[in-house]
Design a protein around this motif. Sequence first.
Motif, PDB file in Angstrom:
ATOM      1  N   ALA A  26       0.846  -1.207  -0.049  1.00  0.00           N
ATOM      2  CA  ALA A  26       0.115  -0.055  -0.027  1.00  0.00           C
ATOM      3  C   ALA A  26       1.037   1.119  -0.153  1.00  0.00           C
ATOM      4  O   ALA A  26       0.638   2.175  -0.766  1.00  0.00           O
ATOM      5  N   MET A  27       1.985   0.995   0.628  1.00  0.00           N
ATOM      6  CA  MET A  27       2.823   2.296   0.828  1.00  0.00           C
ATOM      7  C   MET A  27       3.558   2.584  -0.645  1.00  0.00           C
ATOM      8  O   MET A  27       3.607   3.560  -0.954  1.00  0.00           O
ATOM      9  N   GLU A  28       4.183   1.500  -0.929  1.00  0.00           N
ATOM     10  CA  GLU A  28       4.968   1.580  -2.455  1.00  0.00           C
ATOM     11  C   GLU A  28       4.007   1.940  -3.470  1.00  0.00           C
ATOM     12  O   GLU A  28       4.226   2.825  -4.444  1.00  0.00           O
ATOM     13  N   LEU A  29       2.665   1.621  -3.452  1.00  0.00           N
ATOM     14  CA  LEU A  29       1.708   2.005  -4.277  1.00  0.00           C
ATOM     15  C   LEU A  29       1.521   3.798  -4.350  1.00  0.00           C
ATOM     16  O   LEU A  29       1.433   4.301  -5.427  1.00  0.00           O
ATOM     17  N   ALA A  30       1.465   3.954  -3.225  1.00  0.00           N
ATOM     18  CA  ALA A  30       1.114   5.727  -2.985  1.00  0.00           C
ATOM     19  C   ALA A  30       2.288   6.307  -3.282  1.00  0.00           C
ATOM     20  O   ALA A  30       2.232   7.304  -4.166  1.00  0.00           O
ATOM     21  N   VAL A  31       3.653   6.003  -3.246  1.00  0.00           N
ATOM     22  CA  VAL A  31       4.815   6.497  -3.496  1.00  0.00           C
ATOM     23  C   VAL A  31       5.001   6.462  -4.955  1.00  0.00           C
ATOM     24  O   VAL A  31       5.279   7.402  -5.528  1.00  0.00           O
ATOM     25  N   LYS A  32       4.924   5.497  -5.524  1.00  0.00           N
ATOM     26  CA  LYS A  32       5.049   5.080  -7.083  1.00  0.00           C
ATOM     27  C   LYS A  32       4.117   6.073  -7.860  1.00  0.00           C
ATOM     28  O   LYS A  32       4.410   6.554  -8.802  1.00  0.00           O
ATOM     29  N   ARG A  33       2.994   6.066  -7.347  1.00  0.00           N
ATOM     30  CA  ARG A  33       2.056   6.953  -8.169  1.00  0.00           C
ATOM     31  C   ARG A  33       2.208   8.508  -8.023  1.00  0.00           C
ATOM     32  O   ARG A  33       1.725   9.467  -8.804  1.00  0.00           O
ATOM     33  N   MET A  34       3.069   8.778  -7.009  1.00  0.00           N
ATOM     34  CA  MET A  34       3.519  10.172  -6.972  1.00  0.00           C
ATOM     35  C   MET A  34       4.666  10.598  -7.625  1.00  0.00           C
ATOM     36  O   MET A  34       5.011  11.793  -7.890  1.00  0.00           O
ATOM     37  N   LEU A  35       5.395   9.542  -8.181  1.00  0.00           N
ATOM     38  CA  LEU A  35       6.471   9.813  -9.197  1.00  0.00           C
ATOM     39  C   LEU A  35       6.300   9.913 -10.484  1.00  0.00           C
ATOM     40  O   LEU A  35       5.216   9.230 -11.026  1.00  0.00           O
ATOM     41  N   PRO A  36       6.865  10.805 -11.266  1.00  0.00           N
ATOM     42  CA  PRO A  36       6.580  10.722 -12.594  1.00  0.00           C
ATOM     43  C   PRO A  36       6.934   9.447 -13.477  1.00  0.00           C
ATOM     44  O   PRO A  36       7.567   8.571 -13.266  1.00  0.00           O
ATOM     45  N   ASP A  37       5.942   9.210 -14.465  1.00  0.00           N
ATOM     46  CA  ASP A  37       6.084   8.067 -15.212  1.00  0.00           C
ATOM     47  C   ASP A  37       7.032   8.364 -16.326  1.00  0.00           C
ATOM     48  O   ASP A  37       6.571   8.261 -17.594  1.00  0.00           O
ATOM     49  N   ASN A  38       8.343   8.157 -16.138  1.00  0.00           N
ATOM     50  CA  ASN A  38       9.323   8.082 -16.990  1.00  0.00           C
ATOM     51  C   ASN A  38      10.530   7.534 -16.443  1.00  0.00           C
ATOM     52  O   ASN A  38      10.473   6.901 -15.385  1.00  0.00           O
ATOM     53  N   THR A  39      11.635   7.552 -17.047  1.00  0.00           N
ATOM     54  CA  THR A  39      12.873   6.849 -16.846  1.00  0.00           C
ATOM     55  C   THR A  39      13.327   7.222 -15.289  1.00  0.00           C
ATOM     56  O   THR A  39      13.680   6.555 -14.358  1.00  0.00           O
ATOM     57  N   VAL A  40      13.262   8.727 -15.172  1.00  0.00           N
ATOM     58  CA  VAL A  40      13.470   9.373 -13.720  1.00  0.00           C
ATOM     59  C   VAL A  40      12.730   8.636 -12.727  1.00  0.00           C
ATOM     60  O   VAL A  40      13.160   8.191 -11.660  1.00  0.00           O
ATOM     61  N   GLY A  41      11.352   8.639 -12.882  1.00  0.00           N
ATOM     62  CA  GLY A  41      10.594   8.042 -11.819  1.00  0.00           C
ATOM     63  C   GLY A  41      10.769   6.547 -11.441  1.00  0.00           C
ATOM     64  O   GLY A  41      10.897   6.172 -10.388  1.00  0.00           O
ATOM     65  N   ARG A  42      11.100   5.792 -12.697  1.00  0.00           N
ATOM     66  CA  ARG A  42      11.301   4.597 -12.340  1.00  0.00           C
ATOM     67  C   ARG A  42      12.702   4.271 -11.825  1.00  0.00           C
ATOM     68  O   ARG A  42      12.755   3.257 -10.868  1.00  0.00           O
ATOM     69  N   LYS A  43      13.699   4.849 -11.952  1.00  0.00           N
ATOM     70  CA  LYS A  43      14.844   4.884 -11.197  1.00  0.00           C
ATOM     71  C   LYS A  43      14.993   5.406  -9.903  1.00  0.00           C
ATOM     72  O   LYS A  43      15.268   4.688  -8.913  1.00  0.00           O
ATOM     73  N   SER A  44      14.088   6.111  -9.829  1.00  0.00           N
ATOM     74  CA  SER A  44      13.964   6.822  -8.076  1.00  0.00           C
ATOM     75  C   SER A  44      13.363   5.908  -7.395  1.00  0.00           C
ATOM     76  O   SER A  44      13.597   5.587  -6.249  1.00  0.00           O
ATOM     77  N   PHE A  45      12.069   5.316  -8.021  1.00  0.00           N
ATOM     78  CA  PHE A  45      11.521   4.030  -7.162  1.00  0.00           C
ATOM     79  C   PHE A  45      12.186   2.957  -6.832  1.00  0.00           C
ATOM     80  O   PHE A  45      12.096   2.623  -5.792  1.00  0.00           O
ATOM     81  N   THR A  46      13.456   2.711  -7.442  1.00  0.00           N
ATOM     82  CA  THR A  46      14.313   1.445  -7.168  1.00  0.00           C
ATOM     83  C   THR A  46      15.035   1.805  -5.622  1.00  0.00           C
ATOM     84  O   THR A  46      15.471   1.073  -5.046  1.00  0.00           O
ATOM     85  N   ARG A  47      14.955   3.059  -5.317  1.00  0.00           N
ATOM     86  CA  ARG A  47      15.737   3.373  -4.057  1.00  0.00           C
ATOM     87  C   ARG A  47      14.697   3.484  -2.991  1.00  0.00           C
ATOM     88  O   ARG A  47      15.285   3.959  -1.691  1.00  0.00           O
ATOM     89  N   LEU A  48      13.449   3.016  -2.923  1.00  0.00           N
ATOM     90  CA  LEU A  48      12.763   3.100  -1.932  1.00  0.00           C
ATOM     91  C   LEU A  48      12.734   1.577  -1.159  1.00  0.00           C
ATOM     92  O   LEU A  48      12.746   0.821  -1.896  1.00  0.00           O
ATOM     93  N   HIS A  49      12.807   1.638  -0.050  1.00  0.00           N
ATOM     94  CA  HIS A  49      12.746   0.357   0.916  1.00  0.00           C
ATOM     95  C   HIS A  49      11.573   0.560   2.214  1.00  0.00           C
ATOM     96  O   HIS A  49      11.672   1.368   2.874  1.00  0.00           O
ATOM     97  N   VAL A  50      10.549  -0.269   1.824  1.00  0.00           N
ATOM     98  CA  VAL A  50       9.419  -0.202   2.892  1.00  0.00           C
ATOM     99  C   VAL A  50       9.418  -1.402   3.754  1.00  0.00           C
ATOM    100  O   VAL A  50       9.604  -2.482   3.300  1.00  0.00           O
ATOM    101  N   TYR A  51       9.240  -1.166   5.173  1.00  0.00           N
ATOM    102  CA  TYR A  51       9.352  -2.361   5.918  1.00  0.00           C
ATOM    103  C   TYR A  51       7.893  -2.193   7.077  1.00  0.00           C
ATOM    104  O   TYR A  51       7.847  -1.136   7.372  1.00  0.00           O
ATOM    105  N   ALA A  52       7.227  -3.070   7.170  1.00  0.00           N
ATOM    106  CA  ALA A  52       6.042  -3.167   7.937  1.00  0.00           C
ATOM    107  C   ALA A  52       6.404  -2.936   9.551  1.00  0.00           C
ATOM    108  O   ALA A  52       5.774  -2.144  10.092  1.00  0.00           O
ATOM    109  N   GLY A  53       7.516  -3.368  10.011  1.00  0.00           N
ATOM    110  CA  GLY A  53       7.953  -3.165  11.350  1.00  0.00           C
ATOM    111  C   GLY A  53       8.890  -2.083  11.569  1.00  0.00           C
ATOM    112  O   GLY A  53       9.215  -1.449  10.803  1.00  0.00           O
ATOM    113  N   GLU A  54       9.506  -2.123  12.700  1.00  0.00           N
ATOM    114  CA  GLU A  54      10.273  -1.207  12.961  1.00  0.00           C
ATOM    115  C   GLU A  54      11.773  -1.414  12.820  1.00  0.00           C
ATOM    116  O   GLU A  54      12.660  -0.384  12.343  1.00  0.00           O
ATOM    117  N   GLU A  55      12.137  -2.654  12.379  1.00  0.00           N
ATOM    118  CA  GLU A  55      13.573  -2.974  12.288  1.00  0.00           C
ATOM    119  C   GLU A  55      13.914  -2.962  10.503  1.00  0.00           C
ATOM    120  O   GLU A  55      12.851  -3.165   9.663  1.00  0.00           O
TER     121      GLU A  55
END
Length: 141
Positions: free
Chosen positions: A100-129
């Motif tokens: 759910a968090m990844e979808l929200a962030v991905k749809r806020m990034l541009p739909d081009n090569t810059v947005g796709r490359k930026s999305f690869t630097r996102l790391h989402v975790y359900a817990g604290e660790e």
Amino acid sequence: MSTFMAKAETVERRWFVIDAAGKPLGKTAVKAADILRGKHRPEFTPHVDCGEFVIIVNADKAILTGRKLEQKYYIRHSGYIGGLKKVQYKELMEQRPEKAMELAVKRMLPDNTVGRKSFTRLHVYAGEEHPHAAQKPIAVD
């Protein structure tokens, strides 16, 4: 005086950690998308990937305001007749809060090569660790 244009080779990337506990999912996603894109930097250049790495922890504790848990759906289509898939956000947040968090962030990034490359630097975790302590991430309020 000339306009400064950032170059992708010279960008130094830092790591940021965002705690989503008790915060609205959308507001957390906006903050993450801005950092991933590099809009917080004074040398931001729209056509250059000058963003940072982002770690989002406690994605399972993010909240949705109003009645979004019951009314909001994640909708996708397979491309075939009758291939519409709908998942209620209540189920999505219970089963896969990272998605759910990844979808929200991905749809806020541009739909081009810059947005796709930026999305690869996102790391989402359900817990604290998270396993990125060696990168010494900076906490974001």
